[in-house]
Design an enzyme around this catalytic site. Structure first.
Site, short mmCIF file in Angstrom:
data_model
loop_
_atom_site.label_atom_id
_atom_site.label_comp_id
_atom_site.label_asym_id
_atom_site.label_seq_id
_atom_site.Cartn_x
_atom_site.Cartn_y
_atom_site.Cartn_z
N GLU A 24 0.88 -1.17 0.00
CA GLU A 24 0.00 0.00 0.00
C GLU A 24 0.92 1.22 0.00
OE1 GLU A 24 -2.23 0.78 3.56
OE2 GLU A 24 -3.64 2.08 2.51
N LYS A 66 3.82 1.04 11.22
CA LYS A 66 3.92 2.21 10.33
C LYS A 66 3.50 3.49 11.04
CE LYS A 66 3.26 0.47 5.64
NZ LYS A 66 2.33 0.36 4.51
N ARG A 69 4.83 -13.21 9.81
CA ARG A 69 5.56 -12.00 9.49
C ARG A 69 6.85 -11.92 10.30
NH1 ARG A 69 2.70 -6.94 12.23
NH2 ARG A 69 4.88 -6.39 12.35
#
Length: 558
Positions: free
Chosen positions: A36, A271, A261
């Site tokens: 993204e 983020k 992950r």
RNA sequence: UGGGGGCUCGUCUAAUGGCAGGACAGAUGACUCUGGAUCAUCUAGUAGAGGUUCGAAUCCUUUGCCCCCAGCCA
């Protein structure tokens, strides 16, 4: 790209892909990179990216870079460029760049199809009502009062949502599945929401409705003929929905496989928190070398080879895991040891005078550029009467096991001579200002003809020839292993994470160095030239220290 | 408490019913013109309890613990 080592070994994903090829479930492997564009790439993304990339190329397949730009409120063009630049730096190659927004038109047609099938409806509930009626983990939800609308009315409303007749938040399109489903994801998930502002960075004001992740990702995968949609474990519960949509539509179904992950100790991966860290000025910017964004690691001196090796070494599995930062550092040392040129640099200088060395004499001595790589050749370094050595390499009263310079002891100056410390001179405050030594002219080059040995070799630079430099020593940015968990980021910043050494002296061959050049400063660590460095004002970043067994001994003694 | 996933040396990860192995970290030693590198050796593990089996990390039962999900984020 020569710095892409082919990955070795196997894991459950590679096995699954190989099996799919064998069984004929898929004939061509195509994966996708789904960032993204709302932030810079960090080490956490790298694992996913490299799995996608290697799974594709190892099977003769290909990789598509597809930006997941379904939310104009969060995404910016700036990141579209930055992500491509960073991924390319790593060495990842893709066959084409696409955008979720490329498929908005077709996706809308598919939505109409679902509405016509009676499998999607427009819901007029407020966001609060939607949330309240979703139920809880243990209680079923309540159907929306608008769930029973006619196909005609749904079609009309959806069309008008798209045209922008309704304000943000007033309506959504939802899939009609099961409000009592034990998996919350299946309780009539939202497909489209209304967003008027800001305009989308690619489609401008063409659309007033934007698809949710669940109503975009799988459909895009299908449209692009992706065979394997590899993602992290948190999407596992979305897989039933991923498959439900494509089944109802009767479209090509890729296989979604989830893996755990990357969690890295001492690294900030969130983020949101990362952005705050940058915006509050706690770090210098997105490329502050203490960060684990790709551009920060690049500025720090980490190489693509080291980063890829690191990802290869951590493996792929479904376990929740925390990788020790030391493993990353080990990979960095490994690569840099093999490839970086050796230089002599003195970070905390102290002056040494060779009393019996002729005034004004300058000798050129031969120094090896990289003992790990004979082809790297050698260079000349200047030697003269007045030198700088590292403060740490001299002790007026040495602790046990200290082999370096101290009064009466003889050491070797790397590639130069044996010297013996005779005396020190001090200022009024008692600080040592000069260390006086004598040298043995017969040991020129570093070997004694009489065969005598010294226990230590230290580095040095000639005072008259050395270049002035600033050295920035970095350490882990945080005092705790999982900074993402800290309530107050500022309170867990390691105050010693950046130590600026303004008075370093480096050998003259470093004069022409430019941004990104990498070196080993002998006996200290690996360093790279910072982007702020200039010919008259050299600046070096410490990438990683050399292993320092003396530091360990000393620590134990205290 | 519903659903989904996970649990192997300190940390990652192999072993796909047949010698629990590798890497990082740690320890010791050898070697060394970097107290680096390299090499050698060592330390250290199948979450617990039952069961099946000649044989179980692996299959079954059960208990425990950890992670994810109640965005009109991805």
């Amino acid at each position: 790209m020569e710095n892409i080592p082919s990955s070795t070994g196997t894991d459950f994903i590679r096995e699954a892909v190989a099996e799919d090829l064998r069984s004929g479930r898929f004939s061509k492997i195509r994966t996708r990179l789904p960032p993204e564009p709302n932030g810079y790439l960090h080490i956490g993304h790298v694992k996913a990216f490299l799995i996608d990339y290697f799974v594709a190329i190892e099977n003769g397949g290909e990789l598509v870079l597809r930006f997941d730009d379904t939310n104009p409120a969060k995404e910016e063009l700036e990141f579209v460029h930055a992500i491509q630049e960073d991924a390319a730096w790593l060495g990842i190659q893709w066959v084409k760049v696409t955008y979720a927004s490329d498929y908005f038109g077709k996706l809308y047609e598919w939505a109409i199809k679902l509405v016509k099938l009676g499998l999607a409806y427009v819901d007029d509930q407020t966001p609060e009502e939607v949330s309240k009626n979703r139920g809880t983990l243990t209680e079923a939800g309540n159907p929306s009062p608008w769930r029973g609308r006619s196909v005609e009315e749904n079609l009309d409303l959806l069309e008008r949502m798209k045209k922008g007749e309704f304000p943000d938040g007033s309506r959504i399109l939802r899939a009609k599945i099961d409000m009592a489903h034990p998996n919350m994801v299946m309780r009539d998930p939202a497909m489209y929401r209304i967003i008027h502002e800001p305009p989308h960075h690619r489609t401008g004001r063409e659309w007033c409705i934007y698809p949710m992740y669940d109503w975009s990702h799988g459909q895009n995968d299908s449209m692009e003929g992706i065979s394997h949609s590899l993602c992290s474990m948190e999407y596992e519960i979305h897989r039933p929905l991923y498959e439900w949509f494509l089944q109802q539509l009767g479209e090509f179904m890729p296989r979604q496989i989830e893996f755990s992950r990357l969690n890295l100790s001492y690294a900030m991966m969130s983020k949101r928190k990362l952005r705050k860290l940058v915006e509050t000025g706690l770090v210098e910017g997105w490329d502050d070398p203490r960060l684990t964004t790709l551009r920060a690691m690049r500025r720090r001196g980490y190489t693509p080879t080291a980063i890829i090796d690191f990802i290869r070494r951590i493996g792929v599995a479904k376990n929740t895991s925390w990788i020790d930062y030391a493993l990353l550092e080990s990979c960095v040392r490994d690569d840099l040891n093999k490839h970086s040129l050796r230089k002599m640099a003195v970070i905390d200088p102290i002056k040494v005078v060779i009393d019996n060395y002729p005034d004004g004499l300058v000798e050129e001595l031969e120094a090896v550029n990289n003992p790990e790589d004979p082809e790297a050749g050698s260079r000349k370094v200047n030697f003269s009467k007045i030198l700088y050595i590292e403060q740490e390499d001299f002790r007026e009263s040495p602790p046990p096991k200290y082999y370096r310079l101290y009064p009466g002891n003889e050491v070797r100056l790397r590639y130069a001579y044996f010297i013996r410390c005779e005396s020190v001179t001090k200022d009024e405050a008692g600080n040592i200002v000069e260390v006086h030594c004598t040298y043995d002219p017969s040991t020129k080059g570093g070997d004694a003809p009489d065969g005598r040995k010294v226990k230590s070799t230290i580095h040095w630079v000639s005072a008259a020839h050395a270049l002035h430099a600033e050295v920035r020593e970095y350490d882990r940015l945080f005092t705790i292993e999982n900074p993402d968990d800290a309530e107050d980021t500022a309170s867990v910043i390691n105050p010693a994470s950046l130590v600026i050494k303004p008075n370093a002296k480096v050998e003259a061959s470093l004069a022409g160095t430019a941004n990104g050049d990498k070196f080993q400063f002998e006996r200290i660590g690996y360093f790279c030239t910072d982007r702020t460095s200039a010919p008259g004002k050299l600046v070096f970043n410490r990438t990683v220290t050399l292993k320092d067994s003396w530091a360990k001994i000393e620590k134990k003694q205290n």
